[in-house]
Design a protein around this motif. Structure first.
Motif, PDB file in Angstrom:
ATOM      1  N   UNK A 134      12.156 -39.030   2.864  1.00 47.66           N
ATOM      2  CA  UNK A 134      11.020 -39.890   3.189  1.00 47.66           C
ATOM      3  C   UNK A 134      10.243 -39.354   4.388  1.00 47.66           C
ATOM      4  N   UNK A 135      10.951 -38.784   5.345  1.00 51.29           N
ATOM      5  CA  UNK A 135      10.292 -38.250   6.534  1.00 51.29           C
ATOM      6  C   UNK A 135       9.797 -36.836   6.305  1.00 51.29           C
ATOM      7  N   UNK A 136      10.131 -36.260   5.120  1.00 48.97           N
ATOM      8  CA  UNK A 136       9.839 -34.843   4.851  1.00 48.97           C
ATOM      9  C   UNK A 136      10.405 -34.017   6.004  1.00 48.97           C
ATOM     10  N   UNK A 137      11.723 -34.127   6.213  1.00 50.61           N
ATOM     11  CA  UNK A 137      12.372 -33.538   7.380  1.00 50.61           C
ATOM     12  C   UNK A 137      12.886 -32.140   7.079  1.00 50.61           C
ATOM     13  N   UNK A 138      12.746 -31.262   8.057  1.00 51.98           N
ATOM     14  CA  UNK A 138      13.166 -29.875   7.910  1.00 51.98           C
ATOM     15  C   UNK A 138      13.902 -29.455   9.174  1.00 51.98           C
ATOM     16  N   UNK A 139      15.146 -28.973   8.992  1.00 52.02           N
ATOM     17  CA  UNK A 139      15.966 -28.553  10.133  1.00 52.02           C
ATOM     18  C   UNK A 139      16.021 -27.031  10.202  1.00 52.02           C
ATOM     19  N   UNK A 140      16.032 -26.516  11.430  1.00 55.05           N
ATOM     20  CA  UNK A 140      16.150 -25.069  11.658  1.00 55.05           C
ATOM     21  C   UNK A 140      16.739 -24.885  13.045  1.00 55.05           C
ATOM     22  N   UNK A 141      17.844 -24.122  13.117  1.00 53.16           N
ATOM     23  CA  UNK A 141      18.531 -23.997  14.385  1.00 53.16           C
ATOM     24  C   UNK A 141      19.023 -25.357  14.843  1.00 53.16           C
ATOM     25  N   UNK A 142      18.755 -25.692  16.088  1.00 55.36           N
ATOM     26  CA  UNK A 142      19.092 -27.023  16.599  1.00 55.36           C
ATOM     27  C   UNK A 142      17.854 -27.923  16.637  1.00 55.36           C
ATOM     28  N   UNK A 143      16.790 -27.477  16.054  1.00 52.61           N
ATOM     29  CA  UNK A 143      15.526 -28.226  16.047  1.00 52.61           C
ATOM     30  C   UNK A 143      15.251 -28.769  14.650  1.00 52.61           C
ATOM     31  N   UNK A 144      14.330 -29.736  14.581  1.00 50.15           N
ATOM     32  CA  UNK A 144      13.924 -30.223  13.275  1.00 50.15           C
ATOM     33  C   UNK A 144      12.514 -30.796  13.348  1.00 50.15           C
ATOM     34  N   UNK A 145      11.887 -30.819  12.179  1.00 48.74           N
ATOM     35  CA  UNK A 145      10.515 -31.303  12.034  1.00 48.74           C
ATOM     36  C   UNK A 145      10.502 -32.523  11.129  1.00 48.74           C
ATOM     37  N   UNK A 146       9.874 -33.605  11.602  1.00 51.40           N
ATOM     38  CA  UNK A 146       9.573 -34.759  10.749  1.00 51.40           C
ATOM     39  C   UNK A 146       8.104 -34.629  10.373  1.00 51.40           C
ATOM     40  N   UNK A 147       7.870 -34.065   9.205  1.00 52.90           N
ATOM     41  CA  UNK A 147       6.491 -33.743   8.849  1.00 52.90           C
ATOM     42  C   UNK A 147       5.617 -34.988   8.734  1.00 52.90           C
ATOM     43  N   UNK A 148       6.128 -36.030   8.074  1.00 54.81           N
ATOM     44  CA  UNK A 148       5.302 -37.227   7.875  1.00 54.81           C
ATOM     45  C   UNK A 148       4.937 -37.917   9.183  1.00 54.81           C
ATOM     46  N   UNK A 149       5.782 -37.735  10.211  1.00 51.88           N
ATOM     47  CA  UNK A 149       5.496 -38.322  11.524  1.00 51.88           C
ATOM     48  C   UNK A 149       4.846 -37.334  12.481  1.00 51.88           C
ATOM     49  N   UNK A 150       4.677 -36.083  12.012  1.00 51.52           N
ATOM     50  CA  UNK A 150       4.081 -35.023  12.839  1.00 51.52           C
ATOM     51  C   UNK A 150       4.865 -34.818  14.136  1.00 51.52           C
ATOM     52  N   UNK A 151       6.195 -34.929  14.039  1.00 56.93           N
ATOM     53  CA  UNK A 151       7.027 -34.802  15.231  1.00 56.93           C
ATOM     54  C   UNK A 151       7.979 -33.623  15.118  1.00 56.93           C
ATOM     55  N   UNK A 152       7.996 -32.815  16.180  1.00 58.16           N
ATOM     56  CA  UNK A 152       8.888 -31.669  16.278  1.00 58.16           C
ATOM     57  C   UNK A 152       9.893 -31.954  17.382  1.00 58.16           C
TER      58      UNK A 152
END
Length: 234
Positions: A134-152
């Motif tokens: 739902x958040x279109x979330x993408x994890x990489x390393x210890x970071x992640x992106x919530x695409x729908x919320x435009x939050x890194x």
């Protein structure tokens, strides 16, 4: 499948109620009097009770009071020929979720039952995978992106991205360890690989690198003359 207790002393009506509710997809236990209904409640868990008011041995109002005295939170509705205002008020004072007077349509009963269950049944919790989708979330390393919320999210910090920055970060995340050619990025995000758009890409990559610098497991590298690659430590 919701489990419904029907307490009705009229055999013909009881059969019709059971058949209609089962046809609507519910599991139904039918009891002919209030004492049997109370015993069923002590032995099984129900999602809803459908109670006639004028029952032998133990009337519907008394049965409902027993429910509350035992702190059972099972929702219940009354079916009754007692249509006086005082009777309806007594039913609602006991905490009923609905009060349906006879005669009534079986289709109406099914709709009322469904409405009560929608209000009272807990909604299933979403899984972590569903939340991520739902958040279109993408994890990489210890970071992640919530695409729908435009939050890194990087090293305990949260950055609000522009939509274009988020699109670019998502593209890198979806293609980690893979070379993304410069012209491919420009065409996919801008549908244009001209000089000025290319300069905008340089600015966005510079910003993303700044956001990610606190995460030592992630790095956007430049492959000179070709494009860029998101490298993630394994």
């Amino acid at each position: 499948m919701a489990h419904i207790l029907v307490v009705e002393d009229d055999p013909s009506l009881g059969f019709l109620l059971q058949d209609s509710l089962e046809s609507a997809g519910f599991l139904v236990t039918l009891c002919p009097d209030g004492e049997d209904g109370l015993q069923a409640l002590a032995e099984q868990r129900f999602d809803l009770c459908v109670l006639d008011v004028m029952l032998p041995k133990l009337d519907g109002f008394t049965l409902a009071q027993q429910l509350r005295d035992q702190s059972l939170q099972t929702p219940f509705m009354f079916l009754t020929a007692k249509a006086l205002k005082a009777d309806r008020l007594q039913g609602f004072e006991l905490g009923c979720d609905d009060y349906l007077t006879k005669p009534f349509g079986l289709e109406e009963l099914v709709y009322r039952v469904k409405a009560i269950l929608r209000r009272t049944q807990p909604q299933p919790e979403t899984t972590a995978a569903e939340n991520a989708k739902m958040a279109d979330m993408h994890a990489f390393g210890t970071s992640w992106l919530e695409f729908n919320n435009l939050q890194l999210h990087v090293a305990g910090q949260t950055y609000t991205l522009t939509h274009r920055e988020a699109e670019l970060m998502r593209l890198f995340a979806q293609n980690a360890h893979q070379l993304l050619k410069r012209e491919e990025i420009l065409q996919r995000l801008w549908q244009d690989d001209g000089y000025f758009v290319g300069r905008s890409l340089d600015v966005f990559i510079s910003r993303l690198r700044k956001y990610l610098q606190a995460d030592s497991t992630v790095k956007i590298t430049t492959v000179h003359g070709r494009g860029y690659k998101l490298e993630v430590a394994v």
